[in-house]
Design a protein around this motif. Structure first.
Motif, PDB file in Angstrom:
ATOM      1  N   VAL A 148       0.870  -1.184   0.000  1.00  0.00           N
ATOM      2  CA  VAL A 148       0.000   0.000   0.000  1.00  0.00           C
ATOM      3  C   VAL A 148       0.902   1.226   0.000  1.00  0.00           C
ATOM      4  O   VAL A 148       2.055   1.165   0.447  1.00  0.00           O
ATOM      5  CB  VAL A 148      -0.934   0.043   1.236  1.00  0.00           C
ATOM      6  N   SER A 149       0.391   2.353  -0.527  1.00  0.00           N
ATOM      7  CA  SER A 149       1.201   3.572  -0.545  1.00  0.00           C
ATOM      8  C   SER A 149       0.330   4.799  -0.325  1.00  0.00           C
ATOM      9  O   SER A 149      -0.907   4.733  -0.341  1.00  0.00           O
ATOM     10  CB  SER A 149       1.958   3.688  -1.866  1.00  0.00           C
ATOM     11  N   THR A 150       1.000   5.917  -0.160  1.00  0.00           N
ATOM     12  CA  THR A 150       0.316   7.157   0.185  1.00  0.00           C
ATOM     13  C   THR A 150      -0.491   7.740  -0.966  1.00  0.00           C
ATOM     14  O   THR A 150      -1.330   8.607  -0.743  1.00  0.00           O
ATOM     15  CB  THR A 150       1.332   8.202   0.655  1.00  0.00           C
ATOM     16  N   VAL A 151      -0.261   7.300  -2.208  1.00  0.00           N
ATOM     17  CA  VAL A 151      -1.022   7.833  -3.336  1.00  0.00           C
ATOM     18  C   VAL A 151      -2.298   7.030  -3.599  1.00  0.00           C
ATOM     19  O   VAL A 151      -3.025   7.314  -4.535  1.00  0.00           O
ATOM     20  CB  VAL A 151      -0.169   7.865  -4.630  1.00  0.00           C
ATOM     21  N   GLY A 152      -2.569   6.021  -2.772  1.00  0.00           N
ATOM     22  CA  GLY A 152      -3.759   5.200  -2.961  1.00  0.00           C
ATOM     23  C   GLY A 152      -3.507   3.919  -3.722  1.00  0.00           C
ATOM     24  O   GLY A 152      -4.437   3.208  -4.094  1.00  0.00           O
ATOM     25  N   PHE A 153      -2.264   3.600  -3.941  1.00  0.00           N
ATOM     26  CA  PHE A 153      -1.911   2.347  -4.610  1.00  0.00           C
ATOM     27  C   PHE A 153      -2.016   1.175  -3.638  1.00  0.00           C
ATOM     28  O   PHE A 153      -1.631   1.282  -2.477  1.00  0.00           O
ATOM     29  CB  PHE A 153      -0.478   2.441  -5.150  1.00  0.00           C
ATOM     30  N   TYR A 154      -2.554   0.042  -4.102  1.00  0.00           N
ATOM     31  CA  TYR A 154      -2.505  -1.181  -3.306  1.00  0.00           C
ATOM     32  C   TYR A 154      -2.315  -2.374  -4.238  1.00  0.00           C
ATOM     33  O   TYR A 154      -2.723  -2.359  -5.405  1.00  0.00           O
ATOM     34  CB  TYR A 154      -3.752  -1.358  -2.436  1.00  0.00           C
ATOM     35  N   LEU A 155      -1.678  -3.399  -3.715  1.00  0.00           N
ATOM     36  CA  LEU A 155      -1.301  -4.585  -4.487  1.00  0.00           C
ATOM     37  C   LEU A 155      -1.425  -5.817  -3.614  1.00  0.00           C
ATOM     38  O   LEU A 155      -1.085  -5.795  -2.432  1.00  0.00           O
ATOM     39  CB  LEU A 155       0.149  -4.452  -4.970  1.00  0.00           C
ATOM     40  N   LEU A 156      -1.923  -6.913  -4.200  1.00  0.00           N
ATOM     41  CA  LEU A 156      -1.998  -8.192  -3.509  1.00  0.00           C
ATOM     42  C   LEU A 156      -1.758  -9.294  -4.530  1.00  0.00           C
ATOM     43  O   LEU A 156      -2.329  -9.261  -5.627  1.00  0.00           O
ATOM     44  CB  LEU A 156      -3.368  -8.373  -2.847  1.00  0.00           C
ATOM     45  N   GLY A 157      -0.918 -10.263  -4.187  1.00  0.00           N
ATOM     46  CA  GLY A 157      -0.646 -11.314  -5.155  1.00  0.00           C
ATOM     47  C   GLY A 157       0.090 -12.504  -4.572  1.00  0.00           C
ATOM     48  O   GLY A 157       0.484 -12.527  -3.410  1.00  0.00           O
ATOM     49  N   ILE A 158       0.247 -13.520  -5.415  1.00  0.00           N
ATOM     50  CA  ILE A 158       0.996 -14.734  -5.078  1.00  0.00           C
ATOM     51  C   ILE A 158       1.770 -15.162  -6.315  1.00  0.00           C
ATOM     52  O   ILE A 158       1.282 -15.035  -7.441  1.00  0.00           O
ATOM     53  CB  ILE A 158       0.059 -15.867  -4.602  1.00  0.00           C
TER      54      ILE A 158
END
Length: 429
Positions: A148-158
């Motif tokens: 997650v980041s301050t610009v609203g980015f989020y990522l989830l994966g495998i």
């Protein structure tokens, strides 16, 4: 360099200098083999939308994590403090654990890049062997990653590599999705080179990719490849830069992958060659709106040049034939190549990029790297121009977190003052 990036470097250096070192380990030493991991391809890094791929290869056994909170005694009487256990955890992280059937660890930390700015990444990763008594072959691996980041980015994966008995077969897989408020310049070199074209969009993308490879001979594999991509753009401030294409698209592809790999380790190679060629077909009868054939290749070589120094070189490209969507174009810039460029600022149907990097071990678990590179995008080979080749160069610091798994801090530079700071895990290639 921004104040945030400068402060992050200072904090990281203070943190690592407090960690006890292991004299027998080094950034350039041989060790157990982990797995390799940039939007779409970079953490472990502990991030990079610039690829968005977060991977950790060689990992700490779960028992080591437990040691951090257990009531083990020192000298039979004195308990270790939490801080002492915390330091011991990192001190033992780069030691081989060949006797463990499943090696597991969790690592997280802050990062900063020009794309996502300040963020926090977390990865849970493990190594395992399908044959208990096989300590020669590289282990299989699996990694769960988030960011997650301050610009609203989020990522989830495998993602991971499952190596079967005697490495006769292997399954390589990757599944992730991310949401990212990003900048967009349009399609083609001219649009990307025009600062006035900078616009914004909110991009959501998901990807599933898997290949089943069979060994033909030592180091050579071939097998079927499957991919599925879904991209949706919203809040597009300059829709004319999409060239009339849909802001929502999906792509289902079938093809094959050819891999030749003689590297001594996957995450921090000191010698050997790595070649990966992927041919993908996305015809309309698979419900694709855009009928495309896509070829990607990646060729890397590694050689020791003097004590503690490795010379690494990488050439990669992507070539599309057909009606390619803006979302499936070849993108320049990532955490793995053309570091410092905003990923996707330069995009077109085709790209070629190359990097030469000098990796020097300096002292104990510390090392530095220098690199130079170049790359370009183009719609077809007849329009490939030397004047449109973009330069790239940079410097980086390495700290060995685990055996042959380095934390890397890179600062890359490009054309027109473009630059970027990257905090990742594992070498760029």
């Amino acid at each position: 360099m921004s104040n945030a990036a400068f402060k992050l470097i200072i904090l990281f250096c203070i943190f690592t200098s407090a960690l006890p070192s292991v004299a027998s380990s080094s950034v350039g030493s041989h060790g157990s083999i982990g797995l390799c991991m940039s939007v779409a391809d970079s953490l472990p890094y502990v991030h990079s939308y610039k690829t968005q791929e977060l991977i950790l290869q060689d990992t700490v056994h779960v028992d080591s994590v437990g040691d951090m909170t257990s009531d083990s005694l020192v000298s039979g009487t004195k308990k270790k403090t939490f801080f002492q256990k915390f330091l011991d955890y990192f001190n033992d992280a780069n030691k081989n654990k060949k006797n463990k059937r499943f090696d597991f660890s969790i690592i997280g930390g802050p990062h900063y890049s020009t794309d996502t700015e300040l963020g926090l990444g977390l990865v849970a990763a493990g190594l395992y062997r399908t044959t208990a008594n096989d300590t020669v072959s590289p282990p299989s691996n699996v990694s769960l990653f988030s960011d997650v980041s301050t610009v609203g980015f989020y990522l989830l994966g495998i993602r991971g590599n499952h190596l079967m008995r005697a490495m006769k077969n292997r399954i390589d897989y990757k599944i992730y999705f991310f949401s990212f408020p990003s900048s967009y310049w349009g399609i083609g070199y001219e649009n990307g080179d025009n600062d006035a074209n900078r616009s914004s969009m909110h991009r959501w993308q998901g990807r599933v990719q898997a290949s089943f490879l069979t060994r033909l001979t030592d180091g050579l594999y071939i097998g079927p490849l499957f991919t599925f991509d879904y991209v949706r753009a919203s809040k597009v401030t300059a829709p004319e830069l999409l060239n009339g294409q849909d802001d929502e698209t999906h792509s289902l592809g079938l093809g094959f992958s050819l891999v030749y790999d003689t590297r001594d380790t996957y995450t921090n190679a000191h010698r050997g060659i790595y070649l990966n060629i992927e041919q993908m077909f996305m015809p309309k009868f698979l419900s694709n709106k855009y009928d495309v054939a896509s070829t990607t290749f990646n060729l890397s070589g590694y050689k020791r040049v003097w004590k503690g120094c490795v010379l690494a070189a990488d050439v990669r490209g992507m070539f599309n034939i057909g009606n390619t969507s803006w979302a499936m174009m070849a993108l320049l810039g990532s955490s793995n190549s053309m570091r410092g460029y905003y990923e996707g600022r330069y995009r077109d149907k085709n790209k070629i990029e190359t990097t030469v990097e000098l990796r020097q071990h300096v002292w104990k678990r510390n090392g530095v790297v220098l690199w130079v590179g170049a790359g370009t995008v183009f719609p077809k080979f007849s329009e490939l121009r030397l004047s449109r080749v973009l330069p790239n160069y940079g410097i980086g610091y390495r700290w060995e977190f685990k055996k042959n798994v380095n934390v890397r801090l890179d600062y890359g530079f490009g054309k027109k003052g473009q630059s970027g700071f990257l905090f990742n895990i594992n070498e760029a290639f």
